[in-house]
Design an enzyme around this catalytic site. Structure first.
Site, PDB file in Angstrom:
ATOM      1  N   TYR A   1     -51.073 -34.658 -37.095  1.00  0.00           N
ATOM      2  CA  TYR A   1     -49.787 -33.969 -37.283  1.00  0.00           C
ATOM      3  C   TYR A   1     -49.448 -33.109 -36.072  1.00  0.00           C
ATOM      4  CZ  TYR A   1     -45.980 -31.390 -39.412  1.00  0.00           C
ATOM      5  OH  TYR A   1     -44.747 -30.847 -39.673  1.00  0.00           O
TER       6      TYR A   1
ATOM      7  N   PHE B   1     -20.958 -39.142 -23.225  1.00  0.00           N
ATOM      8  CA  PHE B   1     -21.190 -40.237 -24.158  1.00  0.00           C
ATOM      9  C   PHE B   1     -20.652 -39.800 -25.522  1.00  0.00           C
ATOM     10  CE2 PHE B   1     -24.136 -42.295 -27.221  1.00  0.00           C
ATOM     11  CZ  PHE B   1     -23.733 -43.578 -26.998  1.00  0.00           C
ATOM     12  N   ASP B   2     -20.334 -40.752 -26.392  1.00  0.00           N
ATOM     13  CA  ASP B   2     -19.638 -40.367 -27.632  1.00  0.00           C
ATOM     14  C   ASP B   2     -20.408 -39.379 -28.509  1.00  0.00           C
ATOM     15  OD1 ASP B   2     -21.408 -42.406 -28.261  1.00  0.00           O
ATOM     16  OD2 ASP B   2     -19.975 -43.637 -29.363  1.00  0.00           O
TER      17      ASP B   2
ATOM     18  N   ASP C   1     -28.241 -35.943 -18.732  1.00  0.00           N
ATOM     19  CA  ASP C   1     -28.299 -36.870 -19.864  1.00  0.00           C
ATOM     20  C   ASP C   1     -28.838 -38.169 -19.268  1.00  0.00           C
ATOM     21  OD1 ASP C   1     -27.933 -38.590 -21.961  1.00  0.00           O
ATOM     22  OD2 ASP C   1     -25.832 -38.082 -22.321  1.00  0.00           O
TER      23      ASP C   1
ATOM     24  N   ALA D   1     -30.417 -41.133 -20.162  1.00  0.00           N
ATOM     25  CA  ALA D   1     -30.788 -42.344 -20.913  1.00  0.00           C
ATOM     26  C   ALA D   1     -31.112 -43.520 -19.990  1.00  0.00           C
ATOM     27  CB  ALA D   1     -29.650 -42.734 -21.861  1.00  0.00           C
TER      28      ALA D   1
ATOM     29  N   LYS E   1     -33.118 -46.539 -24.443  1.00  0.00           N
ATOM     30  CA  LYS E   1     -32.581 -47.335 -23.340  1.00  0.00           C
ATOM     31  C   LYS E   1     -33.702 -47.567 -22.323  1.00  0.00           C
ATOM     32  CE  LYS E   1     -28.691 -45.697 -25.356  1.00  0.00           C
ATOM     33  NZ  LYS E   1     -28.211 -44.354 -25.631  1.00  0.00           N
TER      34      LYS E   1
ATOM     35  N   HIS F   1     -15.481 -44.554 -34.851  1.00  0.00           N
ATOM     36  CA  HIS F   1     -15.645 -45.971 -34.509  1.00  0.00           C
ATOM     37  C   HIS F   1     -16.897 -46.595 -35.102  1.00  0.00           C
ATOM     38  CE1 HIS F   1     -17.663 -43.552 -31.558  1.00  0.00           C
ATOM     39  NE2 HIS F   1     -18.384 -44.573 -31.172  1.00  0.00           N
TER      40      HIS F   1
HETATM   41  C1  LIG Z   1     -27.372 -43.549 -26.228  1.00  0.00           C
HETATM   42  C2  LIG Z   1     -26.947 -42.352 -25.514  1.00  0.00           C
HETATM   43  C3  LIG Z   1     -27.019 -41.076 -26.105  1.00  0.00           C
HETATM   44  C4  LIG Z   1     -27.429 -40.872 -27.550  1.00  0.00           C
HETATM   45  O1  LIG Z   1     -28.677 -41.380 -27.799  1.00  0.00           O
HETATM   46  P1  LIG Z   1     -29.123 -42.011 -29.219  1.00  0.00           P
HETATM   47  O2  LIG Z   1     -30.536 -42.390 -28.957  1.00  0.00           O
HETATM   48  O3  LIG Z   1     -28.232 -43.171 -29.487  1.00  0.00           O
HETATM   49  O4  LIG Z   1     -28.981 -40.942 -30.237  1.00  0.00           O
HETATM   50  C5  LIG Z   1     -26.649 -39.995 -25.344  1.00  0.00           C
HETATM   51  N1  LIG Z   1     -26.205 -40.143 -24.085  1.00  0.00           N
HETATM   52  C6  LIG Z   1     -26.105 -41.338 -23.486  1.00  0.00           C
HETATM   53  C7  LIG Z   1     -25.600 -41.440 -22.093  1.00  0.00           C
HETATM   54  C8  LIG Z   1     -26.460 -42.480 -24.185  1.00  0.00           C
HETATM   55  O5  LIG Z   1     -26.327 -43.684 -23.590  1.00  0.00           O
END
Ligand SMILES: *Cc1c(COP(=O)(O)O)cnc(C)c1O
Length: 417
Positions: free
Chosen positions: A29, A81-82, A172, A174, A215, A408
């Protein structure tokens, strides 16, 4: 469904090494061995002092953003990002996009179309007052602008402005590895540097990072949050929010085996051969569209081909969603699932509830990592070529029901007759 290009998020094929890691994960844990392996990996690759696993990218946003943002504040990004935009708004603040103008013209082939407009960033910080700018977010690669990379120079300049005004900067990250590949390929002075060296320098130009590991982590679930300074005053808040929302801070909503697979995937993602194959798939699909005269965000970016639906369907206005219309048509034509990155995704103004107009109307063909072959890419191009022949007969869509946030993902639509 024949070919699923809805997203490259969590749809990656894990390697045999990663599956081996799944079997050897430590499920303690607190303080599991797999946590320390992930922490060591992240310290090695990103050079950050504090590493917080979370279950995916938006969890990092949910844990971090309320510590920096509140009502009356703004956050500025090269492009949100959304879900990132949604978490800025859920924290009570407003999100402002500040991407270079070149990103807004899909047919203009310019390198590093994901860049922050640094002159505009400084102007915005002065205009709102630095104390009102709770956060600057540098999205690499710039997903919403078409997986377009950000240059090292732009990262350096953005960080300098943030430091000048004492505004915190969050990467950010990803698609950090794909971004590093573009810097190595296209930016002067980086050809002979390793991807790992480039990643290290990229992350030196930020105070913290939030990352969806679904990603470039090449896993099916996972996320990471990090602060450069292990003793940052933010760490106490991050741990507290993580314990409330995600789980104890040495697992953050992940199983030990997930952290084990992620620690392995992060190293695989920065291998030259892998990145060359990965970006090569995008280049191949883009070249087929070039031959057919189908416009897309060019040059092609890192994780997909963003077809310019506004150019293909000029008779469909933004409020009838050309990007979504083309996505639906691709499904009807060949069982290919994709998605809209345009006005349909952008949604309504949170204050006036009016439909916002996006800078572009893309249909995103996101390519999962290590899943599809060149033959699949041929089918995708053929389907688009068929649709192009009857493009002027397509009609747009209207929304019949939508939820208030991130509509969406859930809305219902009907064709306009
Ligand atoms: C996918 C993504 C996120 C959010 O990540 P999740 O793993 O889908 O919650 C944030 N910022 C960017 C640029 C992304 O491509």
């Amino acid at each position: 469904m024949y070919i699923d290009l809805l997203t490259d998020s969590g749809t990656n094929a894990m390697s045999s090494e990663q599956w081996g890691g799944i079997l050897s994960g430590d499920e303690a844990y607190a303080g599991a061995r797999s946590y320390y392996r992930l922490q060591d990996t992240c310290r090695d690759i990103f050079g950050y002092g504090y590493i917080q696993p979370v279950h995916q990218g938006r969890a990092a946003e949910k844990v971090l953003f309320p510590l920096l943002l509140q009502k009356g504040m703004v956050a500025i990004s090269n492009m949100f990002f959304d879900t990132t935009r949604a978490h800025v708004e859920l924290a009570g603040a407003r999100a402002i996009d500040c991407v270079v103008d070149a990103a807004k013209s899909p047919s203009i082939r310019a390198p590093f179309k994901g860049n922050m407009d640094v002159a505009k960033l400084e102007q915005l910080i002065v205009e709102y007052g630095p104390e009102k700018v709770g956060l600057v977010v540098m999205t690499i690669t710039n997903n919403s602008a078409g997986g377009q990379p950000v240059s090292m120079q732009n990262l350096r300049e953005t960080y300098a402005i943030c430091q000048k005004y004492n505004v915190p900067l969050d990467i950010d990250g990803a698609r950090f590895a794909e971004n590093a590949y573009f810097i190595k390929r296209d930016e002067a002075g980086y050809t002979n540097k390793s991807i790992k060296e480039i990643v290290g320098e990229m992350f030196s130009y930020s105070d913290m990072f939030s990352m969806s590991a679904k990603k470039d982590g090449i896993v099916n679930i996972g996320g990471i949050l990090g602060t450069k300074d292990a003793n940052s005053p933010l760490v106490t808040g991050i741990k507290a929010n993580c314990i409330s929302y995600e789980g104890f801070y040495t697992y953050g909503g992940l199983a030990g085996r997930d952290m084990e697979a992620l620690a392995i995937g992060l190293y695989e993602a920065i291998e030259d051969d892998y990145l060359k194959y990965r970006i090569g798939q995008m280049e191949y699909l883009a070249s087929l569209l070039d031959d057919a005269g189908i416009a897309y965000q060019a040059p092609v970016g890192g994780h997909g081909v963003f077809v310019d639906a506004a150019a293909l369907l000029p008779h469909i206005p933004y409020y009838e969603y050309p990007g979504q219309t083309l996505a639906l048509e691709l499904y009807l034509e060949a069982g290919i699932r994709s998605c809209d990155i345009g006005s349909y995704m952008l949604g309504n103004d949170p204050d006036t509830r009016k439909q916002l107009r996006s800078e572009f109307e893309f249909t995103r063909l996101a390519i999962p990592r290590r899943v599809y072959t060149q033959a699949h890419l041929d089918v995708i191009a053929d389907a688009l070529i068929e649709i192009k022949k009857r493009a002027n007969t397509l009609r747009g869509y209207r929304i019949t029901w939508e939820p208030p946030v991130l509509r969406h993902f859930q809305a219902s639509l009907e064709p306009i007759r």
